[in-house]
Write a protein that holds these residues in place. Sequence first.
Motif, short mmCIF file in Angstrom:
data_model
loop_
_atom_site.label_atom_id
_atom_site.label_comp_id
_atom_site.label_asym_id
_atom_site.label_seq_id
_atom_site.Cartn_x
_atom_site.Cartn_y
_atom_site.Cartn_z
N THR A 1 0.84 -1.19 0.00
CA THR A 1 0.00 0.00 0.00
C THR A 1 0.88 1.24 0.00
N PRO A 2 0.63 2.22 -0.90
CA PRO A 2 1.45 3.44 -0.92
C PRO A 2 1.31 4.21 0.39
N ILE A 3 2.41 4.87 0.80
CA ILE A 3 2.44 5.72 1.99
C ILE A 3 2.44 7.16 1.53
N ARG A 4 1.58 7.97 2.17
CA ARG A 4 1.53 9.38 1.81
C ARG A 4 2.91 10.02 2.02
N GLY A 5 3.39 10.72 1.01
CA GLY A 5 4.70 11.34 1.12
C GLY A 5 5.82 10.49 0.53
N GLY A 6 5.53 9.27 0.09
CA GLY A 6 6.54 8.41 -0.53
C GLY A 6 6.75 7.11 0.21
N ASP B 1 1.94 -2.33 -7.11
CA ASP B 1 2.25 -0.96 -6.71
C ASP B 1 2.21 -0.02 -7.90
N LYS C 1 6.51 9.50 -11.67
CA LYS C 1 5.77 10.71 -12.01
C LYS C 1 5.14 10.57 -13.39
N ARG D 1 6.22 2.72 0.61
CA ARG D 1 5.10 1.79 0.68
C ARG D 1 5.15 1.00 1.97
N THR D 2 3.99 0.52 2.36
CA THR D 2 3.91 -0.49 3.42
C THR D 2 3.70 -1.82 2.73
#
Length: 520
Positions: free
Chosen positions: A112-117, A241, A245, A119-120
């Motif tokens: 799962t993506p993590i806000r700010g860059g 994932d 950009k 992943r978990t």
Amino acid sequence: MSEVIEIKAAFTTGDTGDIEGIAWPFGKADRVGDVIEKGAFAGAPTSLPMLWAHDQSQVIGVWTSIIEGQKGLELKGHLLINDVAKAREVHAMVRAGAASGLSIGFQTKSATPIRGGGRTIRSVDLLECSVVAVPANADARITSIKSNSLSNQDVTPMDNEVIEDEAETVDLAETISELKASLAETTKAFDALKTDHQKLATRLNRPGVITAKTEDAAETETKAFRAFVAGDQKALSVTGDSGGKGGVLAPATFQATVQRLLIEASPFRQFASVMTIGAPSIELPVQDSAVQVSWVGENETRPDTDAAFSTLTIDTFGMGAQVSISNDLIADSQVDIMSIIASDFAKQAAKAEGLAFLDGDGTKKPTGLLRNANVAVQDATGTTLAIDDIVDLTVSLPNEYARSSKLFMNRKTRAALRKLALAEAPDAWGDSLAAGTPSTFLGFPIIELPDLDDVAADATPILFGDLAQTFRVVDRAGLTLFSDPYTKAANNMTVVHVNRRVGGAVINPDAMTFYTMAAA
């Protein structure tokens, strides 16, 4: 998606080659922000290959114990120091402090993506674990080195942090309580699974029951890729994932196809050493001086001749291409769109990188082999090929490199050398008797590199050496894609942009010689 991530790791090794350490500390992110949760390595194999710096051609040992402990993924194994020369070299580097980290190679299954860059990451397939010289985390280092001259309890602490870590104690009663609770949950889950299995078996045994066909991962991924190319920018979310950009991470099947086609299309890649990294650059250890061996008497002191090491940084550079696809082809379910795009991109990428690896100027691309001033040059006696010059070229390298060396030239130079050899030294030339087997000169295989010079004044038409020991190609894990159905919509075309990162550098100039023609 196949990834290789550098991590903080600490490990020990003994004189017998035994090695152990924490390959991934739980609760701590790597420098790109990824966090792997405890439980992600469930189902890991009972053993793994131990590589040097993720190079699949350099297996140096085996990991025989893989456990998710309280602090992280704990590995134990041993270096093959009695059988593999590279394992002995790595063992020496570890003992000297020149190699101090562990790095795992894995395929992400759930994240799962993590806000700010970052992943978990909740689930992975663990593929290998490498010993590396410079891990991504600056704090990663060896905590102690065991020695046969010490007792089993003796270690050499590296700093106060290590001493404090060794002094930590565990509440045994609390640990037992946690284990009991975990066992109860496991038993409950097993009972539920057993009940579900019995229900399913009963249903399948009923006459006339037809079960629905399920899609495998590859089929699902192929459908998602076709939908993405057709304009559904969220379609590839099923593959795992997303990142990059203006695009998404390419599915694993597409990446594997591109990598295979690159190898097939690039003669340079076929003979250079290639590795994959999970960071924008990598630092490799370079041995500046060799260990000196001296004759000594029985009771004389052995001279101290430690080898000196430095580091070589190899950066990766962006490479992009756009592939235009007819919308009619996209709509045709019988056409393998993924293979078409992968093939077109691989052909363009192989041509561009092959030229850069040979003669790149280092500006937005790697610095090429021909621009390395440390590689030896043999000057020809004239502006045309001469048999004596080529013979001298084949004895220009030390025996340790000459045994695995090859002659690299383009097709025109190969034809000129064949004519010359058959006219003046027919026994020196050996024609290929089987498809895929190169011709030889004086027993050395002749490999075609199309970007090398033709025979002319001041040109460098021939290279002689072991390219695998001379040049290292570095691939950044992951390709990114962007689908543009608008720019060429009037032409009924969709443009797919493919981007990757790749680098390369000379790692051992002593294993190669340039053959340069005389000036006009």
